[in-house]
Design an enzyme around this catalytic site. Structure first.
Site, PDB file in Angstrom:
ATOM      1  N   HIS A   1       0.841  -1.199   0.000  1.00 32.65           N
ATOM      2  CA  HIS A   1       0.000   0.000   0.000  1.00 32.65           C
ATOM      3  C   HIS A   1       0.878   1.253   0.000  1.00 32.65           C
ATOM      4  O   HIS A   1       0.447   2.311  -0.453  1.00 32.65           O
ATOM      5  CB  HIS A   1      -0.888   0.023   1.252  1.00 32.65           C
ATOM      6  N   SER A   2       2.086   1.123   0.535  1.00 32.94           N
ATOM      7  CA  SER A   2       2.974   2.280   0.647  1.00 32.94           C
ATOM      8  C   SER A   2       4.153   2.146  -0.315  1.00 32.94           C
ATOM      9  O   SER A   2       4.871   1.144  -0.281  1.00 32.94           O
ATOM     10  CB  SER A   2       3.499   2.374   2.085  1.00 32.94           C
TER      11      SER A   2
END
Lengths: 128, 209
Positions: free
Chosen positions: A10-11
């Site tokens: 997600h990052s």
């Protein structure tokens, strides 16, 4: 030709960091690509970016994908479906912790192991 | 787009997409708030981004037959939403588009919808009762099978979303919270109920159903 490794988080910072660790600990014998962040640049994942990362790490021996949470896995499955056969069956998502799994998978891949072995090695880290 | 057995015209489809995007936008903060309670706090913003992207392609979508337009809209959601709801809602629309004949009646729609909901369950590796959007999607299927009119379907959807409040989440991000997921409405369920209401209102306005 060695199995390629793709990191999907997600990052983007996490994804890039994991890729850095793989490069340093395993070296350059495996195709490696990462992606992270949603299509607007926030935390999340993007099918388009995942597809591009798989293309970048592509190997005819296959590609093992390491994902972090829920949406990363769902979006990766979607990307694999869109890529379609014959390549789709050469892409596998590892059910493994993203950092340790990536390093184990890449280590196994760098020795020339087939996709199934690469995935199984990463998944040995997962609690059943 | 030609007139079909359901009477869904290009104008109907256009109104439907515009109304869905408007409803998601108007409720984006509420959806994000629900998601902040038990998820990762981006559901409203993600859905809004996706539906705005679909809205941006409306002129092109409206030239396609309804099943093709649904497929394209679903694909757009998959590519733009970013969270897990993109592939889930996208799979619903893409499967509907794939299963619907060009000219469909209510029965054909219900059959296609059943396959679409099953596809969402497969995509999410989930089933009813886990506090997810499936807990609204399946009650909508039941209501349609029982012959409910659009308003009743929408009411059943809202009731089903409310019924996720006391549920324990066993799938999705909320499941990480265990017992603490109890007492909050599932954001995906809320979105689906919201969209079902929009579909019901649009069908009534355009068809006097």
């Amino acid at each position: 030709m060695n199995v390629g490794i793709v990191i999907v988080s997600h990052s983007p910072l996490v994804a890039e960091g994991v890729a850095d660790m793989v490069r340093q600990m395993v070296g350059d014998e495996v195709g490696l690509a990462w992606c992270g962040g949603d299509p607007a640049g926030g935390l999340g994942t993007s099918v388009e970016a995942i597809t591009a990362a798989i293309d970048k790490a592509w190997s005819d021996a296959g590609v093992a994908v390491l994902v972090d949470l829920g949406g990363a896995e769902t979006n990766t499955e979607m990307a694999i479906e869109f890529i379609g056969e014959p390549r789709a069956s050469l892409i596998a998502i590892c059910n493994a912790p993203i950092v340790e799994g990536a390093i184990m998978a890449a280590t196994e891949a760098s020795g020339g192991a087939p996709l199934a072995t690469v995935v199984a090695t990463a998944e040995e880290l997962s609690p059943l | 787009m030609s007139e079909s057995k359901t009477g869904m015209t290009s104008d109907d489809f256009r109104s439907l997409v515009v109304a869905m995007a408007a409803a998601i936008e108007a409720n984006a903060d509420r959806l994000t708030e629900l998601d902040s309670a038990i998820g990762d706090g981006d559901h409203g913003a993600n859905m809004k981004r996706g539906f705005q992207a679909v809205l941006g392609e409306l002129d092109q979508l409206a030239t396609k037959p309804v099943p093709e337009a649904l497929k394209a809209a679903g694909m757009k959601l998959v590519m733009t939403v970013g969270g897990a709801s993109g592939p889930l809602v996208g799979t619903l629309l893409m499967t509907l588009g794939k299963e619907l004949p060009a000219d469909f009646d209510r029965q054909a729609f219900v059959m296609a919808y059943e396959k679409a909901v099953d596809a969402v369950a497969a995509r999410g590796k989930s089933h009813a009762g886990q506090k997810t959007m499936l807990d609204v999607l399946y009650p909508i299927l039941d209501a349609m099978r029982e012959g409910a009119d659009p308003d009743e379907v929408a009411a059943r959807a809202r009731a089903a979303a409310d019924a996720t409040v006391p549920m324990l989440a066993t799938r999705g991000r909320a499941s990480f919270l265990g017992e603490r997921s109890i007492g909050h409405m599932d954001p995906g369920a809320a979105s689906v109920a919201l969209l079902a209401g929009v579909v019901a209102r649009t069908l009534q306005t355009h068809q006097g159903a």
